[in-house]
Design a protein around this motif. Structure first.
Motif, PDB file in Angstrom:
ATOM      1  N   ALA A  97      35.771  28.961  32.423  1.00 53.28           N
ATOM      2  CA  ALA A  97      37.094  28.561  31.926  1.00 53.28           C
ATOM      3  C   ALA A  97      36.979  27.631  30.725  1.00 53.28           C
ATOM      4  CB  ALA A  97      37.889  27.899  33.047  1.00 53.28           C
ATOM      5  N   LYS A  98      35.925  26.805  30.674  1.00 54.96           N
ATOM      6  CA  LYS A  98      35.733  25.914  29.525  1.00 54.96           C
ATOM      7  C   LYS A  98      35.562  26.727  28.248  1.00 54.96           C
ATOM      8  CE  LYS A  98      33.430  22.410  32.370  1.00 54.96           C
ATOM      9  NZ  LYS A  98      32.142  21.732  32.654  1.00 54.96           N
ATOM     10  N   ILE A  99      34.782  27.800  28.326  1.00 58.86           N
ATOM     11  CA  ILE A  99      34.572  28.657  27.157  1.00 58.86           C
ATOM     12  C   ILE A  99      35.868  29.350  26.766  1.00 58.86           C
ATOM     13  CG2 ILE A  99      33.285  30.643  26.276  1.00 58.86           C
ATOM     14  CD1 ILE A  99      31.059  29.939  28.213  1.00 58.86           C
ATOM     15  N   ALA A 100      36.608  29.838  27.768  1.00 58.47           N
ATOM     16  CA  ALA A 100      37.863  30.537  27.489  1.00 58.47           C
ATOM     17  C   ALA A 100      38.873  29.622  26.801  1.00 58.47           C
ATOM     18  CB  ALA A 100      38.440  31.091  28.793  1.00 58.47           C
ATOM     19  N   VAL A 101      38.981  28.385  27.289  1.00 61.39           N
ATOM     20  CA  VAL A 101      39.903  27.421  26.679  1.00 61.39           C
ATOM     21  C   VAL A 101      39.455  27.089  25.256  1.00 61.39           C
ATOM     22  CG1 VAL A 101      40.690  25.022  26.790  1.00 61.39           C
ATOM     23  CG2 VAL A 101      40.723  26.433  28.839  1.00 61.39           C
ATOM     24  N   LEU A 102      38.161  26.939  25.053  1.00 61.26           N
ATOM     25  CA  LEU A 102      37.630  26.650  23.720  1.00 61.26           C
ATOM     26  C   LEU A 102      37.985  27.758  22.736  1.00 61.26           C
ATOM     27  CD1 LEU A 102      35.829  24.982  21.798  1.00 61.26           C
ATOM     28  CD2 LEU A 102      33.866  26.255  22.702  1.00 61.26           C
ATOM     29  N   PHE A 103      37.803  29.004  23.127  1.00 57.80           N
ATOM     30  CA  PHE A 103      38.135  30.131  22.243  1.00 57.80           C
ATOM     31  C   PHE A 103      39.636  30.183  21.946  1.00 57.80           C
ATOM     32  CE2 PHE A 103      34.136  32.471  23.680  1.00 57.80           C
ATOM     33  CZ  PHE A 103      33.511  32.313  22.453  1.00 57.80           C
ATOM     34  N   ALA A 104      40.460  30.007  22.979  1.00 55.36           N
ATOM     35  CA  ALA A 104      41.908  30.119  22.791  1.00 55.36           C
ATOM     36  C   ALA A 104      42.443  29.011  21.886  1.00 55.36           C
ATOM     37  CB  ALA A 104      42.608  30.083  24.150  1.00 55.36           C
ATOM     38  N   LEU A 105      42.005  27.775  22.107  1.00 61.40           N
ATOM     39  CA  LEU A 105      42.457  26.675  21.260  1.00 61.40           C
ATOM     40  C   LEU A 105      41.981  26.851  19.817  1.00 61.40           C
ATOM     41  CD1 LEU A 105      41.987  23.503  23.517  1.00 61.40           C
ATOM     42  CD2 LEU A 105      44.137  24.514  22.741  1.00 61.40           C
ATOM     43  N   SER A 106      40.736  27.290  19.648  1.00 66.22           N
ATOM     44  CA  SER A 106      40.204  27.512  18.297  1.00 66.22           C
ATOM     45  C   SER A 106      41.012  28.581  17.575  1.00 66.22           C
ATOM     46  CB  SER A 106      38.732  27.914  18.371  1.00 66.22           C
ATOM     47  OG  SER A 106      37.950  26.903  18.959  1.00 66.22           O
ATOM     48  N   ARG A 107      41.359  29.634  18.284  1.00 66.04           N
ATOM     49  CA  ARG A 107      42.137  30.733  17.690  1.00 66.04           C
ATOM     50  C   ARG A 107      43.525  30.243  17.263  1.00 66.04           C
ATOM     51  NH1 ARG A 107      45.117  33.802  15.736  1.00 66.04           N
ATOM     52  NH2 ARG A 107      45.294  36.072  15.996  1.00 66.04           N
ATOM     53  N   TYR A 108      44.193  29.492  18.124  1.00 64.21           N
ATOM     54  CA  TYR A 108      45.539  29.035  17.797  1.00 64.21           C
ATOM     55  C   TYR A 108      45.523  28.030  16.646  1.00 64.21           C
ATOM     56  CZ  TYR A 108      49.967  26.598  18.052  1.00 64.21           C
ATOM     57  OH  TYR A 108      51.168  26.017  17.725  1.00 64.21           O
ATOM     58  N   LEU A 109      44.638  27.045  16.706  1.00 63.71           N
ATOM     59  CA  LEU A 109      44.605  25.997  15.682  1.00 63.71           C
ATOM     60  C   LEU A 109      44.137  26.533  14.335  1.00 63.71           C
ATOM     61  CD1 LEU A 109      43.121  23.077  17.821  1.00 63.71           C
ATOM     62  CD2 LEU A 109      45.497  23.411  17.123  1.00 63.71           C
ATOM     63  N   ALA A 110      43.270  27.542  14.352  1.00 62.72           N
ATOM     64  CA  ALA A 110      42.766  28.107  13.096  1.00 62.72           C
ATOM     65  C   ALA A 110      43.867  28.807  12.305  1.00 62.72           C
ATOM     66  CB  ALA A 110      41.621  29.077  13.375  1.00 62.72           C
ATOM     67  N   TYR A 111      44.851  29.373  13.008  1.00 64.19           N
ATOM     68  CA  TYR A 111      45.904  30.139  12.344  1.00 64.19           C
ATOM     69  C   TYR A 111      47.213  29.354  12.215  1.00 64.19           C
ATOM     70  CZ  TYR A 111      43.186  34.432  12.340  1.00 64.19           C
ATOM     71  OH  TYR A 111      42.222  35.382  12.093  1.00 64.19           O
ATOM     72  N   LEU A 112      47.205  28.092  12.649  1.00 66.34           N
ATOM     73  CA  LEU A 112      48.420  27.287  12.581  1.00 66.34           C
ATOM     74  C   LEU A 112      48.699  26.877  11.139  1.00 66.34           C
ATOM     75  CD1 LEU A 112      50.621  25.891  14.326  1.00 66.34           C
ATOM     76  CD2 LEU A 112      49.134  23.873  14.356  1.00 66.34           C
ATOM     77  N   LYS A 113      49.901  27.147  10.662  1.00 59.57           N
ATOM     78  CA  LYS A 113      50.276  26.839   9.272  1.00 59.57           C
ATOM     79  C   LYS A 113      51.094  25.554   9.156  1.00 59.57           C
ATOM     80  CE  LYS A 113      48.352  30.640   7.889  1.00 59.57           C
ATOM     81  NZ  LYS A 113      47.049  30.568   7.175  1.00 59.57           N
ATOM     82  N   ARG A 114      51.833  25.217  10.205  1.00 58.93           N
ATOM     83  CA  ARG A 114      52.679  24.023  10.156  1.00 58.93           C
ATOM     84  C   ARG A 114      51.879  22.800  10.605  1.00 58.93           C
ATOM     85  NH1 ARG A 114      57.277  25.087  14.468  1.00 58.93           N
ATOM     86  NH2 ARG A 114      57.232  27.141  13.474  1.00 58.93           N
TER      87      ARG A 114
END
Length: 407
Positions: free
Chosen positions: A114-131
């Motif tokens: 789950a630690k790896i899954a959370v790391l990937f998901a947060l990285s994906r969201y923050l990388a594409y965040l424009k605001r």
């Protein structure tokens, strides 16, 4: 020759070398902790860790070779998949202690995945965040990504891993641009939860919080949300305390006063501090520890392995071990700062955050500075799932560094 050296440098030998040194030190300390165990099967923990090291090397190679773009595309699938697995294990399967799946002679701990899954998901969201990240909508989405799986892990119960999710989230949003005062506002509800045991202290904290909000002047909706959460967390503190399991309540009380139960719940912390203190500057010598060898120190191959290091190798050995962690974290953060790919940047820094938080909590626990939470020391404590996780994270960092020029 020059071309070969450049290729080797691309794999960051300093990072890999520090991880190898920590793993080797872990196997040595595991052997030292169990070499005189009454049960002969317990003396083989070091050899089992050696086998898990080979498995971890496979995970490391896979993390290096799988393109980052693949993880980027399937990041949310990882999170939902791990969440579904954890949910199924909790409610439909008979798992060992509520945390481990029996796989023949070995055990798998899903919360490490789950630690790896959370790391990937947060990285994906923050990388594409424009605001800007410091707003109620982006922070709410971060909470929705991390919150449900944290609750599932907490249900196991595994408070330590749930805290890891919180810590890595704070590290990554700080890297994403949230200022330190913003982090304070984010963790303020948890501070209220703790301080509400004393109403006078909690009221003083609430006054300081309101003054800071007035000085910083974030958006009105965010200010209202922060104040509401602090009020809610302050009010529900007694309710939360009554819903904690007895062993969790006991850990908190013993952390505040280990001497209250020196032969019971406080025994671990007291013996750990005795072991570290008795090692002095140079230590008692390899396999010469009395607290370890005479089995006064509990869980010495897992939670309290740093105490074994302190007793047998003293201050100088503990310093070298912490220095290796410092080198690892320096290279990981440097990789995050170097790379041009935002997804890779958050991956490297988030991986460093996981290692740093577990290091801080585990060492603090052995010194009596933090409650006993069962969080292992990265690379060093006995445990196959944990070792595979940290070598996979190492592989991800190396992968990011190898492709640092890619956008």
């Amino acid at each position: 020759m020059e071309r070969a050296w450049k290729r080797i440098r691309g794999y960051d030998p300093i990072l890999i070398g520090s991880a190898l040194a920590l793993t080797g030190a872990g196997i040595l300390l595991i052997y030292a902790s169990q070499h005189s165990a009454p049960n002969p099967s317990d003396r083989g923990y070091w050899s089992r860790q050696l086998v898990w090291t080979m498995v971890a090397m496979v995970a490391f190679v896979a993390a290096v070779k799988i393109p980052l773009r693949f993880h980027e595309v399937f990041a949310y699938v990882y999170l939902s998949g791990i969440g579904a697995v954890l949910l199924g294990l909790l409610f439909f399967a008979n798992v060992e202690g509520g945390r481990w799946i029996a796989l023949g002679p070995a055990y798998l701990q899903p919360s490490e995945l789950a630690k790896i899954a959370v790391l990937f998901a947060l990285s994906r969201y923050l990388a594409y965040l424009k605001r800007p990240l410091f707003g109620w909508k982006p922070l709410m989405i971060v909470g929705l990504l991390v919150g449900p799986i944290s609750l599932l892990v907490l249900k196991q119960p595994d408070l330590g891993t749930a805290l890891v999710f919180l810590a890595v989230s704070l590290v990554m949003i700080f890297w994403g641009g949230v200022p330190p005062v913003g982090l304070f506002f984010l963790v303020s509800p948890l501070i209220s939860l703790i301080l509400a045991f004393n109403w006078m202290v909690w009221i003083a904290f609430a006054a300081i919080l309101i003054i800071m909000l007035w000085r910083v002047r974030p958006r009105l909706t965010l200010s209202i949300l922060i104040v509401t959460l602090n009020l809610a967390f302050g009010v529900i503190t007694p309710i939360m305390w009554n819903h904690l399991r007895p062993y969790q309540q006991n850990r908190i009380l013993i952390f505040l006063n280990p001497g209250a139960d020196p032969r019971g719940a406080g025994y671990q912390i007291i013996q750990s501090k005795v072991a570290i203190g008795s090692g002095g500057f140079w230590g008692k010598g390899f396999l010469e520890g009395t607290q370890t060898g005479l089995h006064f120190l509990p869980a010495k191959h897992t939670d309290f392995i740093f105490s074994v290091c302190g007793e047998e190798f003293g201050f100088i050995g503990s310093f070298v071990l912490l220095l290796l962690f410092g080198i690892f974290l320096w290279r990981a953060i440097n990789t995050g700062d170097l790379t041009r790919n935002r997804f890779g940047r958050f991956l490297a820094v988030g991986a460093a955050g996981i290692v740093a938080f577990q290091l801080l909590v585990n060492v603090g626990m052995t010194l009596g500075l933090m409650p006993v939470t069962g969080i292992p020391l990265p690379f060093v404590s006995y445990g196959g799932s944990s070792l595979v996780l940290f070598w996979f994270l190492t592989g991800l960092i190396v992968n990011v560094r190898r492709n640092w020029q890619e956008y």
